[in-house]
Design an enzyme around this catalytic site. Structure first.
Site, PDB file in Angstrom:
ATOM      1  NE  ARG A  88      31.012  39.184  44.782  1.00 47.08           N
ATOM      2  CZ  ARG A  88      31.346  40.329  44.961  1.00 47.08           C
ATOM      3  NH1 ARG A  88      31.622  41.356  43.850  1.00 47.08           N
ATOM      4  NH2 ARG A  88      32.179  40.906  45.812  1.00 47.08           N
ATOM      5  NE  ARG A  98      36.531  37.851  45.383  1.00 47.57           N
ATOM      6  CZ  ARG A  98      35.417  39.268  46.761  1.00 47.57           C
ATOM      7  NH1 ARG A  98      35.080  40.444  45.537  1.00 47.57           N
ATOM      8  NH2 ARG A  98      34.696  38.775  47.563  1.00 47.57           N
ATOM      9  CG  ASP A 101      35.399  42.459  43.727  1.00 45.73           C
ATOM     10  OD1 ASP A 101      33.698  43.635  43.905  1.00 45.73           O
ATOM     11  OD2 ASP A 101      36.630  42.197  44.137  1.00 45.73           O
ATOM     12  CG  ASP A 103      36.935  46.450  43.986  1.00 42.71           C
ATOM     13  OD1 ASP A 103      35.751  46.286  44.277  1.00 42.71           O
ATOM     14  OD2 ASP A 103      37.510  45.574  44.120  1.00 42.71           O
TER      15      ASP A 103
HETATM   16  N1  ROI Z   1      43.321  38.732  45.093  1.00 45.08           N
HETATM   17  C1  ROI Z   1      43.409  38.856  43.834  1.00 45.08           C
HETATM   18  N2  ROI Z   1      44.961  38.408  43.654  1.00 45.08           N
HETATM   19  N3  ROI Z   1      43.009  39.804  42.763  1.00 45.08           N
HETATM   20  C2  ROI Z   1      41.930  39.979  42.814  1.00 45.08           C
HETATM   21  O1  ROI Z   1      40.422  39.520  42.248  1.00 45.08           O
HETATM   22  C3  ROI Z   1      41.400  40.138  44.394  1.00 45.08           C
HETATM   23  N4  ROI Z   1      40.527  40.298  45.024  1.00 45.08           N
HETATM   24  C4  ROI Z   1      39.449  39.794  46.097  1.00 45.08           C
HETATM   25  C5  ROI Z   1      40.373  39.388  46.962  1.00 45.08           C
HETATM   26  C6  ROI Z   1      39.609  38.795  47.916  1.00 45.08           C
HETATM   27  C7  ROI Z   1      40.915  40.491  48.242  1.00 45.08           C
HETATM   28  N5  ROI Z   1      41.891  38.625  46.540  1.00 45.08           N
HETATM   29  C8  ROI Z   1      42.312  39.001  45.252  1.00 45.08           C
HETATM   30  O2  ROI Z   1      38.949  40.672  46.843  1.00 45.08           O
END
Ligand code: ROI
Length: 166
Positions: A88, A98, A101, A103
């Protein structure tokens, strides 16, 4: 000797680059090996249309829950280290593609508002790609601190643009 109570934390996983399904599956294995933590369970994988800029590939999303004695910042350190392992590149493009991610959505019933870490995740209650997998593994009555009860966010959920994978 001091002891630390274990806390239940929820983690959102997302990827839309370099074999996203494999990225998320590998990340789930890595979460199961996280130090001072125990992976309680994870949701199914979901395929979802990008939220934010549309000119990017579809995402694979999931949510996992762990029991941990790491403090929230230690946990964040570990999650960011895993993102790095997955190649990443942070903050290249805001809301861009990415490889992985991770979170930190919830950490017990903690509310944290620092520049580095905001818990609950500020956007979690607005995102179908978080709420739908979360609803598979969390009680519908669960309180999202400062936001409300999980089930109240599920009622108005738009299920278009997201598909649960087998
Ligand atoms: N959209 C989707 N569908 N899933 C994600 O994990 C995701 N993550 C993000 C952004 C760019 C907001 N859009 C996303 O960070």
């Amino acid at each position: 000797m001091s002891s630390v109570d274990a806390v239940t934390a929820y983690i959102g996983l997302g990827s839309n680059l370099e074999d996203p399904k494999q990225q998320v599956q590998t990340a789930l294995q890595e979460l199961s090996a996280l130090s001072n933590s125990y992976l309680l369970c994870h949701s199914s994988l979901y395929k979802s249309l990008p939220v934010g800029p549309q000119h990017q590939p579809e995402y694979i999303n999931a949510v996992a829950t762990i029991l941990t004695t790491l403090d929230p910042y230690q946990l964040l350190d570990h999650l960011q280290a895993l993102e790095q392992v997955h190649g990443r590149v942070r903050d290249e493009v805001r809301w861009g593609s990415r490889t992985l991610d991770l979170d930190l959505l919830l950490y017990g019933d903690s509310v944290i508002n620092t520049p580095r870490l905001q818990i609950p995740h500020p956007e979690m209650a607005n995102r179908t790609f978080v709420l739908l997998p979360l609803s598979e593994i969390a009680p519908r009555e669960m309180e999202i601190p400062c936001k409300g009860v999980l089930k109240s966010f599920l009622e108005g959920l738009l299920e278009g643009g997201i598909e649960r994978l087998e």
